[in-house]
Design a protein around this motif. Structure first.
Motif, PDB file in Angstrom:
ATOM      1  N   MET A   1      -0.900   8.967  -3.749  1.00 27.11           N
ATOM      2  CA  MET A   1      -0.049   8.117  -3.310  1.00 27.11           C
ATOM      3  C   MET A   1      -0.027   6.842  -3.856  1.00 27.11           C
ATOM      4  O   MET A   1      -0.962   6.246  -3.646  1.00 27.11           O
ATOM      5  N   LEU A   2       0.967   5.944  -4.172  1.00 27.50           N
ATOM      6  CA  LEU A   2       0.958   4.691  -4.897  1.00 27.50           C
ATOM      7  C   LEU A   2       0.681   3.625  -3.613  1.00 27.50           C
ATOM      8  O   LEU A   2       1.318   3.740  -2.699  1.00 27.50           O
ATOM      9  N   ILE A   3       0.071   2.708  -3.904  1.00 20.27           N
ATOM     10  CA  ILE A   3      -0.294   1.444  -2.936  1.00 20.27           C
ATOM     11  C   ILE A   3       0.679   0.494  -3.253  1.00 20.27           C
ATOM     12  O   ILE A   3       1.198  -0.319  -2.202  1.00 20.27           O
ATOM     13  N   THR A   4       0.977   0.146  -4.352  1.00 17.95           N
ATOM     14  CA  THR A   4       1.763  -0.859  -5.006  1.00 17.95           C
ATOM     15  C   THR A   4       3.130  -0.725  -4.372  1.00 17.95           C
ATOM     16  O   THR A   4       3.830   0.182  -4.420  1.00 17.95           O
ATOM     17  N   ASP A   5       3.572  -2.019  -3.958  1.00 16.99           N
ATOM     18  CA  ASP A   5       4.910  -2.131  -3.450  1.00 16.99           C
ATOM     19  C   ASP A   5       5.253  -1.198  -2.037  1.00 16.99           C
ATOM     20  O   ASP A   5       6.153  -0.526  -1.829  1.00 16.99           O
ATOM     21  N   THR A   6       4.205  -1.245  -1.268  1.00 19.85           N
ATOM     22  CA  THR A   6       4.406  -0.441   0.012  1.00 19.85           C
ATOM     23  C   THR A   6       4.007  -1.558   0.962  1.00 19.85           C
ATOM     24  O   THR A   6       3.501  -2.554   0.879  1.00 19.85           O
ATOM     25  N   ALA A   7       4.110  -1.179   2.535  1.00 18.26           N
ATOM     26  CA  ALA A   7       3.796  -1.912   3.482  1.00 18.26           C
ATOM     27  C   ALA A   7       2.602  -1.228   4.149  1.00 18.26           C
ATOM     28  O   ALA A   7       2.596   0.104   4.256  1.00 18.26           O
ATOM     29  N   ALA A   8       1.699  -2.051   4.791  1.00 16.94           N
ATOM     30  CA  ALA A   8       0.441  -1.333   5.457  1.00 16.94           C
ATOM     31  C   ALA A   8       0.454  -1.972   6.903  1.00 16.94           C
ATOM     32  O   ALA A   8       0.423  -3.123   7.002  1.00 16.94           O
ATOM     33  N   ILE A   9      -0.207  -1.128   7.571  1.00 14.87           N
ATOM     34  CA  ILE A   9      -0.778  -1.897   8.851  1.00 14.87           C
ATOM     35  C   ILE A   9      -2.105  -1.631   9.028  1.00 14.87           C
ATOM     36  O   ILE A   9      -2.619  -0.512   8.776  1.00 14.87           O
ATOM     37  N   VAL A  10      -2.972  -2.618   9.245  1.00 10.77           N
ATOM     38  CA  VAL A  10      -4.174  -2.521   9.517  1.00 10.77           C
ATOM     39  C   VAL A  10      -4.731  -2.933  10.893  1.00 10.77           C
ATOM     40  O   VAL A  10      -4.582  -4.184  11.130  1.00 10.77           O
ATOM     41  N   THR A  11      -5.196  -2.201  11.739  1.00  3.24           N
ATOM     42  CA  THR A  11      -5.600  -2.723  13.041  1.00  3.24           C
ATOM     43  C   THR A  11      -7.059  -3.189  13.033  1.00  3.24           C
ATOM     44  O   THR A  11      -7.886  -2.810  12.340  1.00  3.24           O
ATOM     45  N   GLY A  12      -7.457  -3.975  13.903  1.00  4.18           N
ATOM     46  CA  GLY A  12      -8.597  -4.693  13.934  1.00  4.18           C
ATOM     47  C   GLY A  12      -8.629  -5.551  12.274  1.00  4.18           C
ATOM     48  O   GLY A  12      -9.963  -5.824  11.854  1.00  4.18           O
ATOM     49  N   GLY A  13      -7.437  -5.863  11.913  1.00  2.00           N
ATOM     50  CA  GLY A  13      -7.473  -6.484  10.512  1.00  2.00           C
ATOM     51  C   GLY A  13      -7.901  -7.825  10.271  1.00  2.00           C
ATOM     52  O   GLY A  13      -7.865  -8.329   9.336  1.00  2.00           O
ATOM     53  N   ALA A  14      -8.607  -8.723  11.446  1.00  5.21           N
ATOM     54  CA  ALA A  14      -8.759 -10.117  11.148  1.00  5.21           C
ATOM     55  C   ALA A  14     -10.453  -9.942  10.861  1.00  5.21           C
ATOM     56  O   ALA A  14     -10.764 -11.242  10.433  1.00  5.21           O
ATOM     57  N   ALA A  73       9.890  -4.883   6.759  1.00  8.26           N
ATOM     58  CA  ALA A  73       9.537  -5.327   5.505  1.00  8.26           C
ATOM     59  C   ALA A  73      10.569  -4.874   4.269  1.00  8.26           C
ATOM     60  O   ALA A  73      10.961  -3.921   4.186  1.00  8.26           O
ATOM     61  N   ARG A  74      10.211  -5.637   3.191  1.00  8.87           N
ATOM     62  CA  ARG A  74      11.258  -5.336   2.053  1.00  8.87           C
ATOM     63  C   ARG A  74      10.634  -4.065   1.267  1.00  8.87           C
ATOM     64  O   ARG A  74      11.370  -3.143   0.925  1.00  8.87           O
ATOM     65  N   ASN A  75       9.454  -3.531   1.525  1.00 11.37           N
ATOM     66  CA  ASN A  75       8.649  -2.447   0.925  1.00 11.37           C
ATOM     67  C   ASN A  75       8.501  -1.342   2.229  1.00 11.37           C
ATOM     68  O   ASN A  75       8.459  -1.687   3.348  1.00 11.37           O
ATOM     69  N   PRO A  76       8.687  -0.174   2.043  1.00 16.47           N
ATOM     70  CA  PRO A  76       8.403   1.084   2.923  1.00 16.47           C
ATOM     71  C   PRO A  76       6.994   0.886   3.525  1.00 16.47           C
ATOM     72  O   PRO A  76       6.221   1.030   2.815  1.00 16.47           O
ATOM     73  N   LEU A  77       7.096   1.297   4.859  1.00 22.02           N
ATOM     74  CA  LEU A  77       5.701   1.368   5.576  1.00 22.02           C
ATOM     75  C   LEU A  77       5.299   2.949   5.082  1.00 22.02           C
ATOM     76  O   LEU A  77       5.788   3.786   5.386  1.00 22.02           O
ATOM     77  N   ARG A  78       4.080   2.812   4.378  1.00 20.09           N
ATOM     78  CA  ARG A  78       3.458   4.125   3.846  1.00 20.09           C
ATOM     79  C   ARG A  78       2.017   4.175   4.461  1.00 20.09           C
ATOM     80  O   ARG A  78       1.460   5.378   4.569  1.00 20.09           O
ATOM     81  N   ILE A  79       1.271   3.017   4.849  1.00 25.73           N
ATOM     82  CA  ILE A  79      -0.106   3.237   5.086  1.00 25.73           C
ATOM     83  C   ILE A  79      -0.376   2.597   6.499  1.00 25.73           C
ATOM     84  O   ILE A  79       0.001   1.405   6.736  1.00 25.73           O
TER      85      ILE A  79
END
Length: 252
Positions: A1-14, A73-79
């Motif tokens: 799966m391509l990462i470019t132009d996607t939206a991603a959520i990362v928890t504990g991301g700070a 967001a502008r890009n689809p949530l994929r990750i």
């Protein structure tokens, strides 16, 4: 799966594993929404492509708001990469008596229930996106630990919570297969994160020496690299990958 132009959520991301995963995904063209608690977000560095979002993973409403932000967001949530967690240590019966019941409950609530909360809400949003040419809509990567399999003395709560995350992997992958969503779990060994910041260099060297090969502590970037590999490798699904240098933890 391509990462470019996607939206991603990362928890504990700070910080720690989450921050490394967020940077790696953003560097490959994803718009990353790094979810963390207020204090952690306040201290987080500015990273191109990363938007910090305050949310407690155990709070359904807060997570839903974060998911809607990413999905809008502008890009689809994929990750999704679930890294939020805590790792206190306590014996079942110690010098001060039995294990604190509220502490056990808190570890399970954050590490296991919080992971499931993000998984369920994010998967619902990902399932509304248009699939790619292979029918894929997204991938969720959860974080367990080698403690799920080799829990040490004092790790009853932590091992139980991470064992739950590991056991969740296959049924979640099966549940979400009809939506084109993969589910994977990484089980890190000894990783040099802020949780290890207070230990001495001598003890740190001893930990590194216990790893068969390579004889070093893991790094957050090791974790991030594996997370990226999982996203891009379409045939990885329903499995727990140990990232531990062949380490098997001793009882203590």
């Amino acid at each position: 799966m391509l990462i470019t132009d996607t939206a991603a959520i990362v928890t504990g991301g700070a910080s720690g594993l989450g921050a490394a995963a967020a940077r790696a995904l953003a560097s490959r063209g994803a718009h990353v929404f790094a979810v963390d608690l207020p204090d952690a977000v306040a201290k987080a560095p500015v990273v191109d492509g990363v938007t910090y979002t305050v949310a407690d993973v155990t709070d359904a409403d807060q997570v839903q708001t974060a998911v809607e932000q990413a999905a809008g967001a502008r890009n689809p949530l994929r990750i999704v990469v679930n890294c939020a967690g805590i790792a206190p240590s306590a014996r079942i019966v110690g010098r001060k008596g039995p294990h604190d019941f509220d502490l056990f409950r808190k570890v399970i609530e954050i590490n296991l229930i919080g992971t499931f909360n993000v998984l369920r809400l994010a998967a619902a949003a990902i399932g509304q996106t248009e699939p790619d040419q292979q029918g894929q809509r997204g991938v969720v990567i959860n974080t367990a630990s080698v403690a799920a399999f080799d829990g040490q003395i004092g790790q009853a709560a932590y091992a139980a919570s991470k064992g739950g995350v590991a056991s969740l992997t296959l049924p979640a992958a099966r549940d979400l297969s009809s939506s084109g969503i993969r589910v994977m779990t990484i089980a890190p060994g000894i990783v040099d994160t802020p949780m290890l910041a207070t230990i001495s260099e001598e003890f740190r060297a001893g930990l590194a020496e216990s790893v068969p090969f390579p004889k070093r502590l893991g790094t957050p970037d090791d974790f991030a690299q594996l997370a990226v590999n999982i996203v891009e490798h379409d045939y990885l699904n329903g499995e727990v990958i140990r990232m531990d240098g062949a380490l098997r933890m001793a009882p203590r």
